[in-house]
Design an enzyme around this catalytic site. Structure first.
Site, mmCIF file in Angstrom:
data_model
loop_
_atom_site.group_PDB
_atom_site.id
_atom_site.type_symbol
_atom_site.label_atom_id
_atom_site.label_comp_id
_atom_site.label_asym_id
_atom_site.label_seq_id
_atom_site.Cartn_x
_atom_site.Cartn_y
_atom_site.Cartn_z
ATOM 1 N N HIS A 117 -6.255 3.800 -0.682
ATOM 2 C CA HIS A 117 -6.210 3.457 0.744
ATOM 3 C C HIS A 117 -6.212 4.668 1.675
ATOM 4 O O HIS A 117 -6.319 4.501 2.898
ATOM 5 C CB HIS A 117 -5.011 2.542 1.044
ATOM 6 C CG HIS A 117 -3.676 3.226 1.068
ATOM 7 N ND1 HIS A 117 -2.927 3.426 -0.075
ATOM 8 C CD2 HIS A 117 -2.954 3.758 2.089
ATOM 9 C CE1 HIS A 117 -1.792 4.025 0.237
ATOM 10 N NE2 HIS A 117 -1.783 4.239 1.551
ATOM 11 N N HIS A 118 -6.130 5.880 1.122
ATOM 12 C CA HIS A 118 -6.274 7.088 1.949
ATOM 13 C C HIS A 118 -7.567 7.840 1.649
ATOM 14 O O HIS A 118 -7.749 8.965 2.118
ATOM 15 C CB HIS A 118 -5.074 8.019 1.763
ATOM 16 C CG HIS A 118 -3.886 7.648 2.597
ATOM 17 N ND1 HIS A 118 -3.890 7.727 3.979
ATOM 18 C CD2 HIS A 118 -2.666 7.155 2.250
ATOM 19 C CE1 HIS A 118 -2.715 7.320 4.437
ATOM 20 N NE2 HIS A 118 -1.962 6.965 3.412
ATOM 21 N N ASP A 131 -4.051 0.698 8.553
ATOM 22 C CA ASP A 131 -2.951 1.648 8.408
ATOM 23 C C ASP A 131 -3.027 2.725 9.488
ATOM 24 O O ASP A 131 -2.015 3.093 10.113
ATOM 25 C CB ASP A 131 -3.028 2.267 7.009
ATOM 26 C CG ASP A 131 -1.857 3.186 6.701
ATOM 27 O OD1 ASP A 131 -0.768 2.972 7.269
ATOM 28 O OD2 ASP A 131 -2.032 4.112 5.888
ATOM 29 N N HIS A 134 1.887 9.630 -2.857
ATOM 30 C CA HIS A 134 2.404 8.258 -2.820
ATOM 31 C C HIS A 134 1.349 7.220 -3.160
ATOM 32 O O HIS A 134 1.664 6.160 -3.695
ATOM 33 C CB HIS A 134 3.029 7.952 -1.457
ATOM 34 C CG HIS A 134 2.030 7.604 -0.386
ATOM 35 N ND1 HIS A 134 1.396 8.551 0.385
ATOM 36 C CD2 HIS A 134 1.540 6.400 0.050
ATOM 37 C CE1 HIS A 134 0.591 7.969 1.237
ATOM 38 N NE2 HIS A 134 0.645 6.652 1.070
ATOM 39 N N HIS A 145 0.808 -1.221 0.000
ATOM 40 C CA HIS A 145 0.000 0.000 0.000
ATOM 41 C C HIS A 145 0.844 1.276 0.000
ATOM 42 O O HIS A 145 0.428 2.295 -0.536
ATOM 43 C CB HIS A 145 -0.978 0.001 1.186
ATOM 44 C CG HIS A 145 -0.352 0.330 2.507
ATOM 45 N ND1 HIS A 145 0.395 -0.573 3.231
ATOM 46 C CD2 HIS A 145 -0.375 1.472 3.248
ATOM 47 C CE1 HIS A 145 0.809 -0.014 4.347
ATOM 48 N NE2 HIS A 145 0.353 1.237 4.387
ATOM 49 N N ASP A 146 2.029 1.230 0.593
ATOM 50 C CA ASP A 146 2.875 2.431 0.683
ATOM 51 C C ASP A 146 4.048 2.415 -0.289
ATOM 52 O O ASP A 146 4.982 3.206 -0.136
ATOM 53 C CB ASP A 146 3.419 2.575 2.111
ATOM 54 C CG ASP A 146 2.489 3.390 3.002
ATOM 55 O OD1 ASP A 146 1.553 4.008 2.467
ATOM 56 O OD2 ASP A 146 2.707 3.394 4.227
ATOM 57 N N LYS A 182 5.881 5.444 -1.639
ATOM 58 C CA LYS A 182 6.801 6.256 -0.825
ATOM 59 C C LYS A 182 8.261 5.978 -1.149
ATOM 60 O O LYS A 182 9.144 6.694 -0.658
ATOM 61 C CB LYS A 182 6.552 5.988 0.658
ATOM 62 C CG LYS A 182 5.243 6.557 1.180
ATOM 63 C CD LYS A 182 5.093 6.304 2.673
ATOM 64 C CE LYS A 182 3.790 6.913 3.209
ATOM 65 N NZ LYS A 182 3.610 6.637 4.653
#
Length: 369
Positions: free
Chosen positions: A284-285, A313, A260, A231-232, A235
């Protein structure tokens, strides 16, 4: 000399046609026994070379019908097969009046020498097909024919089972290789900063527990865990000065950080095995009330996986140290999830996670006495 070749494989027919014509033979071709029988009756050849395992009518049936036809009974019939290769198959074919049984594959030069030898022996009267009267009776033929078919069916099943086993092993090897690749990507991301170490793995673990509490199946859980691990990944291209900044980010830095999610989906978009989870990585954000990023979408538009990852998260972000603040306790994290349920987090997912955390806490208390 005119030779009729019978084979359902286009490639095999082409090879035989080319090989025989190179030696000056006239070649007729058929894709199965029924077509061959029709051609032979219209234009009787000087020799028939036939495969055995074919649709519509196979080689054994073709040979029997040729021997029962007065116009075709004296034509030398040669079996050329890669499927029927056992001694019983050869004896069965020769017993019906075939003059030779050749096992595929055979090199072109050797094949031509074999055919020339058959023709010479036939011309000398050394390979005379058995007369029709001496052929097997119908019952005997059917019994032997059925035995051959059953054995071929058994062999085909064995081959399919072996191929299926090899495929499953190949798929398992591919899955293991792919999962190793994903772990390597996650490790590369987490190595960028001590603040990110272990984060993706913890989020994947939390997401799995939420999903199972909600009744998701194994396949869905597997996809969700993969999405949570990655998911990240966007970054990985961020500056360390942003990831490690010990104070709140500026508006500009926060805007860079927000990229990201979309960047992660873009990084992975050419990997076909990950296509189904790209929306979860990108979204996801996002938040149920539309205040999230990158697109500001709402509710069900966000997607199940993305909303689960967002809860997991957020919980890990609260309960783990960050460069700008220390980790908060489990109860405080739960309180924050509860506080923003409906705005930032889906209620069903928060409720499921709280139930899981509650059972785990009770289990720890029982173990500690």
């Amino acid at each position: 000399m005119k030779i009729l070749i019978v084979d359902d494989s286009v490639d095999s027919r082409l090879i035989l046609q080319t090989t025989l014509r190179s030696e000056g033979y006239e070649v007729l071709a058929a894709a199965d026994g029924a077509q061959a029988l029709e051609i032979a009756r219209q234009t009787p050849p000087d020799m028939i070379i036939s495969d055995i395992l074919m649709p519509v009518m196979d080689g054994y049936q073709l040979c029997r019908l040729c021997r029962e036809d007065e116009r075709l009974a004296s034509i030398p019939f040669v079996f050329y097969s890669a499927s029927y290769t056992e001694p019983q198959d050869r004896q069965f074919g020769l017993g019906m009046g075939a003059v030779r049984f050749i096992v595929k594959p055979m090199a072109p030069d050797e094949f031509l020498r074999t055919i020339k030898g058959i023709i010479e022996e036939f011309d000398q009267g050394l390979l005379t097909p058995e007369p029709v009267a001496a052929q097997q009776g119908e019952d005997s033929f059917l019994k032997g024919y059925s035995a051959r078919l059953i054995r071929q069916l058994e062999k085909k099943v064995e081959d399919l089972e072996a191929a299926n086993l090899a495929l499953r092993k190949s798929e398992a090897d591919l899955k293991e290789l792919f999962e190793s690749f994903v772990r390597a990507m996650v490790n590369a991301l987490e190595a960028k900063s001590r603040w990110t170490t272990g984060h993706s793995k913890r989020v994947a673990s939390y997401a799995e527990r939420i999903a199972r509490e909600m009744g998701l199946g194994d396949d869905q859980v597997g996809e969700l865990k993969m999405a949570a691990l990655l998911h990240d990944i966007g970054k990985i291209g961020l500056r360390d000065s942003i990831l490690d900044k010990p104070t709140e980010l500026t508006r500009e830095e926060h805007a860079i950080m927000q990229r990201h999610a979309a960047q992660g989906a873009d990084i992975l978009r050419d990997i076909s095995l990950l296509h189904d989870i790209l929306p979860a990585i990108r979204n996801h954000h996002e938040k149920p009330d539309g205040s999230g990023y990158p697109a500001g979408i709402k509710g069900h538009e966000i997607g199940l996986y993305a909303q689960i990852i967002h809860v997991a998260d957020s919980f890990d972000s609260i309960t783990a140290d960050r460069p700008y603040r220390q980790a908060q306790g489990r109860e405080q994290a739960i309180a924050e999830l509860r506080q923003f349920t409906g705005e930032q987090f889906d209620r069903d997912m928060v409720d499921a996670f709280v139930r899981v955390l509650g059972r785990e806490e009770e289990g720890r208390k029982r173990q500690n006495g």
